[in-house]
Design an enzyme around this catalytic site. Structure first.
Site, short mmCIF file in Angstrom:
data_model
loop_
_atom_site.label_atom_id
_atom_site.label_comp_id
_atom_site.label_asym_id
_atom_site.label_seq_id
_atom_site.Cartn_x
_atom_site.Cartn_y
_atom_site.Cartn_z
N GLU A 81 -8.82 -3.53 -43.40
CA GLU A 81 -7.82 -4.27 -42.61
C GLU A 81 -8.43 -4.96 -41.39
O GLU A 81 -8.17 -4.61 -40.25
CB GLU A 81 -6.69 -3.34 -42.18
N GLU B 182 -3.15 -0.83 -50.95
CA GLU B 182 -2.33 0.24 -50.38
C GLU B 182 -0.87 -0.11 -50.65
O GLU B 182 -0.33 -1.05 -50.07
CB GLU B 182 -2.57 0.40 -48.88
#
Length: 669
Positions: free
Chosen positions: A151, A306
């Site tokens: 991320e 995710e």
């Protein structure tokens, strides 16, 4: 870029952290994963210190053992380069690797994503762990790919240290060539902020007060430091693991990072999907837009690295997904082009900051309702794969997603309530409710294959982009622009042109003035015969004078009566539409969108009822219609009849009954 192996099956699985659990539990977990139909895990993205407990001393034995246990159950692995969390020894030995905040204080080690991307020590040590992992796992049969870091944040966690300042100055020197050019492009004469040499340039710690050109370039630079950091890792992985794919888990609509730029080095993009904070039917539009953006980064299918598995949160947790909702959330991403889905996480962690970020299994490790639902999805995906393989979303409609326009409206909104992504979502929701798919593309993309292009809030409009938009419409395209189009140059100066500037020929209008509306001010507009109805407006209004354009809606307020609210202009083979208001009414955007679709000759296959989404994936051998109910109520949908619904095995009639959070996949061919 080398060619990685063709995907031959649906990748479904979980993010797994064997280092969090006793080794005696690993085999139990692996067997439960296999039983659920899982075939893929992501590992190690936060395990730097486990793999390099001391500088230069590597230990992969624990990870080798975990891969062996998983491999016995036929489960493949994606390895994360673990550079999102530095070891304590690094922060202690090389404190310059920690970022410096706006106030000049160095970050305290103990969280994540707190590194400085211009630190030579951090970059070198990151390269070393990446190289060590690549060399060790290049021939491991269980490893199929890599996720870079975790991320990336761009300007979301920027560093303001002296090396960042020096690198920013050098980055600007390479971009502008000489200091006089920078002064001109930034308009540095204002407030007497002229620079004589590069070393005088400061970092814009206060984006509400610093020069707008400096603020825009700072956002670009902060994003670029992430891209450069990833490129170092990709170079190593390509060299040593040529048969493995490389991806990154982006954060969807995260604002601070240019995802188009970051994705260039990847084989495909991935993202992390958590539509759990708020009302699901509304959140579903944001998740769909994010999916289309991630697919648009490389114009190819993507993965979810995710996927929502339960209540999420650090200090507090959000609501628990309703029964059936985990499945609905997953199918939405499949419908928009996901070829792999990984739930985060396998088991809810008993330690650390994410104790309340729940997985498919709870703290107690029991496989209950959420596990069962994910297992159902996995098994359905495997059944569907022969028809899914080679399919993607193909659309006649595109949205231009422009990071420059997004960034400049973050620190200079123009008017209260102006939000770039909200501008897109108003139109995106209307299009979705009409049953039409869209691509989301960069401002530099080729638009020639699209019949209709939305370019909302295109605040930054370089002449080169305006020229391409003119050519697009001239060749027969339909273009929609709205408030604050064409205000700024590429360097964030205001154009010295009457709005809409270079797009005036295609839009056929002139904007004499404009104004914000106070929070308590609302006015109405009245549609003409082609756009009937009365609609409420708020926040902002353009004083639009049609030149060659036709007015489709006009204002009723006495001081705006002579101005148009909505216009359409015929331009050569195409048409340019302009909406100079912001409406509170979904019905307004629905009405205009219906006219745009008709103008572009686009007819949806299915017109869904409220809170139901449709999407089509198609390829050479199949065309699949996904119908997804995002609500807790049963829905009836009109669908093509005499087609096979693949999940039930039943042929359709002209209507389809969907249970709460129900899903249908209809084979159109």
């Amino acid at each position: 870029m080398p060619t990685v192996a063709q995907q031959t099956h649906m990748h479904v699985g979980v993010d797994y952290y064997p280092e969090h659990w006793p080794r005696a539990r690993w085999e139990t977990d692996a067997k439960l994963m296999k039983k659920a139909g899982f075939n893929t895990v992501r590992l190690a993205e936060f395990a730097w210190v486990k793999m390099e407990p001391e500088e230069g001393k590597y230990d992969f034995e624990w990870l080798d053992d975990a891969l062996a246990v998983l491999g016995k159950q036929g489960i493949s692995a994606i390895l994360g380069t673990p550079t999102a969390v530095m070891p304590a020894w690094m922060a202690h030995k090389y404190p310059e690797t920690l970022l410096t905040n706006k106030g000049g204080d160095r970050a305290v080690w103990g969280v994540r994503k707190n590194n400085c991307f211009t630190s030579g020590a951090y970059r070198l040590l990151s390269d070393r762990i990446t190289l060590a992992m690549a060399e060790h796992y290049r021939d491991n049969k269980s490893v199929i790919g890599w996720q870079t870091d975790n991320e990336f944040h761009g300007g979301g966690q920027a560093c303001y240290c002296h090396t960042c300042r020096a690198e920013f100055q050098e980055w600007l020197r390479k971009k502008y060539g000489d200091i006089a050019s920078l002064n001109q492009q930034w308009g540095a004469h204002f407030w007497g902020h002229l620079y004589r040499e590069w070393s005088e340039i400061q970092l814009p710690v206060d984006t509400s007060g610093h020069n707008p050109g400096a603020c825009l370039d700072w956002h670009r630079f902060a994003s670029w430091t992430n891209v450069r950091f990833q490129a170092d890792q990709v170079r190593i992985l390509r060299q040593h693991c040529p048969k493995h794919f490389i991806t990154h888990n982006l954060m969807g609509l995260f604002k601070e990072l240019d995802s188009f730029d970051l994705a260039k080095d990847l084989d495909f993009a991935s993202w992390d999907n958590y539509p759990v904070w708020g009302d699901q039917p509304e959140l579903s539009h944001s998740s769909a837009l994010a999916a289309d953006l991630i697919r648009g980064l490389k114009k190819k299918n993507f993965w979810i690295m995710e996927q929502t598995a339960g209540p999420c949160g650090w200090g507090t947790f959000a609501r628990n997904p309703r029964p059936g909702e985990i499945r609905t959330v997953s199918y939405q991403q499949l419908a928009h082009g996901a070829d792999g889905q990984i739930w985060f996480r396998w088991r809810t962690c008993t330690a650390g900051r994410e104790q309340y970020w729940h997985g498919l299994l709870g703290h107690d490790g029991k496989a209950l309702r959420r596990y069962d639902e994910a297992a159902q999805v996995a098994k359905e995906y495997h059944r569907l794969w022969p028809l899914l393989e080679g399919t993607t979303v193909k659309s006649d409609v595109a949205f231009i997603y422009d990071y420059d326009s997004l960034w400049v409206t973050m620190f200079q909104k123009s008017f209260n309530g102006n939000d770039y992504q909200a501008s897109l979502l108003r139109w995106y929701k209307a299009l979705s409710r009409a049953g039409v798919n869209a691509d989301v593309v960069s401002s530099g993309a080729d638009l020639s294959s699209y019949r209709l292009v939305f370019a909302p809030n295109l605040h930054v409009l370089p002449d080169a982009l305006a020229t391409r938009l003119l050519a697009y419409v001239a060749a027969g395209g339909v273009l929609l622009c709205d408030c604050r189009t064409g205000v700024k140059t590429e360097s964030n100066l205001c154009w010295d042109r009457t709005l809409p500037g270079a797009l005036a020929p295609v839009l056929g209008i002139e904007i004499e003035e404009y104004g914000a509306l106070d929070n308590n001010q609302e006015f109405s507009i009245e549609g003409e015969s082609e756009l009937p109805g009365s609609f409420n407006i708020h926040q902002y209004v353009d004083y639009v004078t049609p030149k060659s354009a036709q007015a489709l809606a006009r204002h009723t307020a006495w001081f705006l009566e002579s101005f148009a609210a909505v216009t359409r202009n015929a331009y050569k083979k195409g048409s340019g539409w302009y909406v100079g208001v912001i409406s509170k009414d979904d019905a307004f955007y629905a009405a205009v969108t219906e006219k745009l679709l008709a103008d572009a000759g686009i007819k949806p296959v299915v017109r869904p009822p409220p809170e139901v989404e449709v999407s089509i994936r198609q390829g050479k051998n199949s065309k699949l219609l996904f119908v997804i109910n995002h609500s807790e109520n049963k829905k009836t949908v009109k669908v093509p009849k005499a087609k096979l619904e693949l999940l039930s095995g039943v042929m359709t009639t002209d209507t389809l009954e969907l249970d709460r959070f129900g899903v249908a996949v209809i084979q159109l061919r």
